[in-house]
Write a protein that holds these residues in place. Sequence first.
Motif, PDB file in Angstrom:
ATOM      1  N   PHE A 145      23.111 -33.540  26.681  1.00 39.61           N
ATOM      2  CA  PHE A 145      21.966 -33.814  25.821  1.00 39.61           C
ATOM      3  C   PHE A 145      22.135 -35.188  25.205  1.00 39.61           C
ATOM      4  N   SER A 146      21.038 -35.764  24.777  1.00 37.20           N
ATOM      5  CA  SER A 146      21.113 -37.048  24.081  1.00 37.20           C
ATOM      6  C   SER A 146      21.828 -36.854  22.752  1.00 37.20           C
ATOM      7  N   PHE A 147      22.310 -37.947  22.191  1.00 36.76           N
ATOM      8  CA  PHE A 147      23.009 -37.878  20.906  1.00 36.76           C
ATOM      9  C   PHE A 147      22.103 -37.280  19.838  1.00 36.76           C
ATOM     10  N   ARG A 148      20.860 -37.711  19.837  1.00 35.65           N
ATOM     11  CA  ARG A 148      19.914 -37.237  18.829  1.00 35.65           C
ATOM     12  C   ARG A 148      19.674 -35.730  18.940  1.00 35.65           C
ATOM     13  N   ARG A 149      19.475 -35.260  20.151  1.00 31.82           N
ATOM     14  CA  ARG A 149      19.194 -33.829  20.340  1.00 31.82           C
ATOM     15  C   ARG A 149      20.437 -32.977  20.095  1.00 31.82           C
ATOM     16  N   SER A 150      21.593 -33.438  20.544  1.00 27.64           N
ATOM     17  CA  SER A 150      22.807 -32.653  20.334  1.00 27.64           C
ATOM     18  C   SER A 150      23.249 -32.679  18.878  1.00 27.64           C
ATOM     19  N   THR A 151      22.697 -33.576  18.087  1.00 26.57           N
ATOM     20  CA  THR A 151      22.946 -33.578  16.644  1.00 26.57           C
ATOM     21  C   THR A 151      21.926 -32.692  15.929  1.00 26.57           C
ATOM     22  N   ALA A 152      20.657 -32.860  16.245  1.00 29.67           N
ATOM     23  CA  ALA A 152      19.592 -32.190  15.498  1.00 29.67           C
ATOM     24  C   ALA A 152      19.576 -30.677  15.684  1.00 29.67           C
ATOM     25  N   VAL A 153      19.806 -30.197  16.892  1.00 30.60           N
ATOM     26  CA  VAL A 153      19.689 -28.755  17.151  1.00 30.60           C
ATOM     27  C   VAL A 153      20.677 -27.945  16.303  1.00 30.60           C
ATOM     28  N   PRO A 154      21.979 -28.238  16.345  1.00 28.69           N
ATOM     29  CA  PRO A 154      22.888 -27.448  15.502  1.00 28.69           C
ATOM     30  C   PRO A 154      22.783 -27.789  14.017  1.00 28.69           C
ATOM     31  N   ALA A 155      22.461 -29.044  13.690  1.00 27.23           N
ATOM     32  CA  ALA A 155      22.422 -29.475  12.286  1.00 27.23           C
ATOM     33  C   ALA A 155      21.368 -28.731  11.492  1.00 27.23           C
ATOM     34  N   LEU A 156      20.282 -28.370  12.116  1.00 23.38           N
ATOM     35  CA  LEU A 156      19.198 -27.706  11.399  1.00 23.38           C
ATOM     36  C   LEU A 156      19.509 -26.249  11.052  1.00 23.38           C
ATOM     37  N   ALA A 157      20.647 -25.744  11.504  1.00 22.54           N
ATOM     38  CA  ALA A 157      21.036 -24.376  11.149  1.00 22.54           C
ATOM     39  C   ALA A 157      21.337 -24.255   9.664  1.00 22.54           C
ATOM     40  N   PHE A 158      21.933 -25.285   9.066  1.00 20.99           N
ATOM     41  CA  PHE A 158      22.251 -25.224   7.630  1.00 20.99           C
ATOM     42  C   PHE A 158      20.989 -25.136   6.765  1.00 20.99           C
ATOM     43  N   PRO A 159      20.036 -26.052   6.909  1.00 18.51           N
ATOM     44  CA  PRO A 159      18.830 -25.918   6.079  1.00 18.51           C
ATOM     45  C   PRO A 159      18.002 -24.677   6.413  1.00 18.51           C
ATOM     46  N   ALA A 160      17.972 -24.260   7.665  1.00 17.49           N
ATOM     47  CA  ALA A 160      17.210 -23.054   8.020  1.00 17.49           C
ATOM     48  C   ALA A 160      17.834 -21.815   7.383  1.00 17.49           C
ATOM     49  N   THR A 161      19.146 -21.761   7.367  1.00 17.62           N
ATOM     50  CA  THR A 161      19.848 -20.647   6.726  1.00 17.62           C
ATOM     51  C   THR A 161      19.565 -20.614   5.233  1.00 17.62           C
ATOM     52  N   LEU A 162      19.620 -21.774   4.612  1.00 15.05           N
ATOM     53  CA  LEU A 162      19.342 -21.869   3.181  1.00 15.05           C
ATOM     54  C   LEU A 162      17.911 -21.448   2.877  1.00 15.05           C
ATOM     55  N   VAL A 204      25.814 -34.522   9.068  1.00 13.85           N
ATOM     56  CA  VAL A 204      27.152 -35.124   9.087  1.00 13.85           C
ATOM     57  C   VAL A 204      28.066 -34.345  10.038  1.00 13.85           C
ATOM     58  N   VAL A 205      28.075 -33.034   9.914  1.00 13.43           N
ATOM     59  CA  VAL A 205      28.947 -32.202  10.755  1.00 13.43           C
ATOM     60  C   VAL A 205      28.521 -32.292  12.221  1.00 13.43           C
ATOM     61  N   ALA A 206      27.243 -32.103  12.496  1.00 15.95           N
ATOM     62  CA  ALA A 206      26.758 -32.134  13.875  1.00 15.95           C
ATOM     63  C   ALA A 206      26.833 -33.539  14.464  1.00 15.95           C
ATOM     64  N   GLY A 207      26.611 -34.551  13.640  1.00 12.25           N
ATOM     65  CA  GLY A 207      26.716 -35.930  14.125  1.00 12.25           C
ATOM     66  C   GLY A 207      28.128 -36.275  14.548  1.00 12.25           C
ATOM     67  N   ALA A 208      29.104 -35.789  13.791  1.00 12.75           N
ATOM     68  CA  ALA A 208      30.499 -36.010  14.179  1.00 12.75           C
ATOM     69  C   ALA A 208      30.807 -35.306  15.497  1.00 12.75           C
ATOM     70  N   GLY A 209      30.294 -34.100  15.660  1.00  7.93           N
ATOM     71  CA  GLY A 209      30.499 -33.372  16.907  1.00  7.93           C
ATOM     72  C   GLY A 209      29.817 -34.042  18.086  1.00  7.93           C
ATOM     73  N   ALA A 210      28.595 -34.500  17.885  1.00  5.07           N
ATOM     74  CA  ALA A 210      27.869 -35.181  18.961  1.00  5.07           C
ATOM     75  C   ALA A 210      28.560 -36.485  19.340  1.00  5.07           C
ATOM     76  N   LEU A 211      29.092 -37.173  18.353  1.00  7.73           N
ATOM     77  CA  LEU A 211      29.828 -38.411  18.628  1.00  7.73           C
ATOM     78  C   LEU A 211      31.076 -38.116  19.449  1.00  7.73           C
ATOM     79  N   LEU A 212      31.816 -37.075  19.090  1.00  8.65           N
ATOM     80  CA  LEU A 212      32.996 -36.692  19.857  1.00  8.65           C
ATOM     81  C   LEU A 212      32.614 -36.291  21.280  1.00  8.65           C
ATOM     82  N   GLY A 213      31.547 -35.530  21.435  1.00  5.49           N
ATOM     83  CA  GLY A 213      31.090 -35.143  22.770  1.00  5.49           C
ATOM     84  C   GLY A 213      30.647 -36.329  23.600  1.00  5.49           C
TER      85      GLY A 213
END
Length: 128
Positions: free
Chosen positions: A63-80, A111-120
Motif C-alpha cells: 500500500f502507499s505510505f498514506r494509505r498504510s498510515t491512515a487505515v490503522p491510524a483511524l482506529a484510535f479516533p473511531a474507538t474513542l 504517529v504510531v501508524a506513520g512510524a509503522g508505515a515508515l518502517l514497512g
Amino acid sequence: MTEHRVGSAKKVSIGAFLLCFFIVGVPFWNIPYASVSLPNSFFGIGVTVVFTTSVLLSFVFRFSFRRSTAVPALAFPATLMARVVVEATIEPSRHNLWPLALIIAVLMGFVVAGAGALLGWLSARVFR
C-alpha cells in the motif's frame, strides 16, 4: 509468473481497520470512565497492533505510505467516538471535552501508524 493477490485493496483495508478497531477498542471500552486518561489509556496491545498492521500494509500488501498510515491510524479516533456516542447517550454531560480527546486520539494514531508505515516502506526498499 503471475502475482497472486490475497484480496482486493478495499477488502484488505476494511479488514485491517476492523482488526485494529476491535483490538484497540475492547481494552479501552473496559476501562471505567473515571480512569480514562488519553493517550495513556490506548497504550498496550492496541498500539502494537496498529503499528504492526501499518508495517504489514506497507511491506506485504504494498500500500502507499498514506494509505498504510491512515487505515490503522483511524482506529484510535473511531474507538474513542464509539465510546463517546454510547456514554453520551446514557449521560449527556459526561463527555464535555470529547473534541480535545478526539484530537489527541487522531494525533496518536497517525504517529504510531506513520512510524509503522515508515518502517514497512524502508523494509520494502531494502529487501526488494
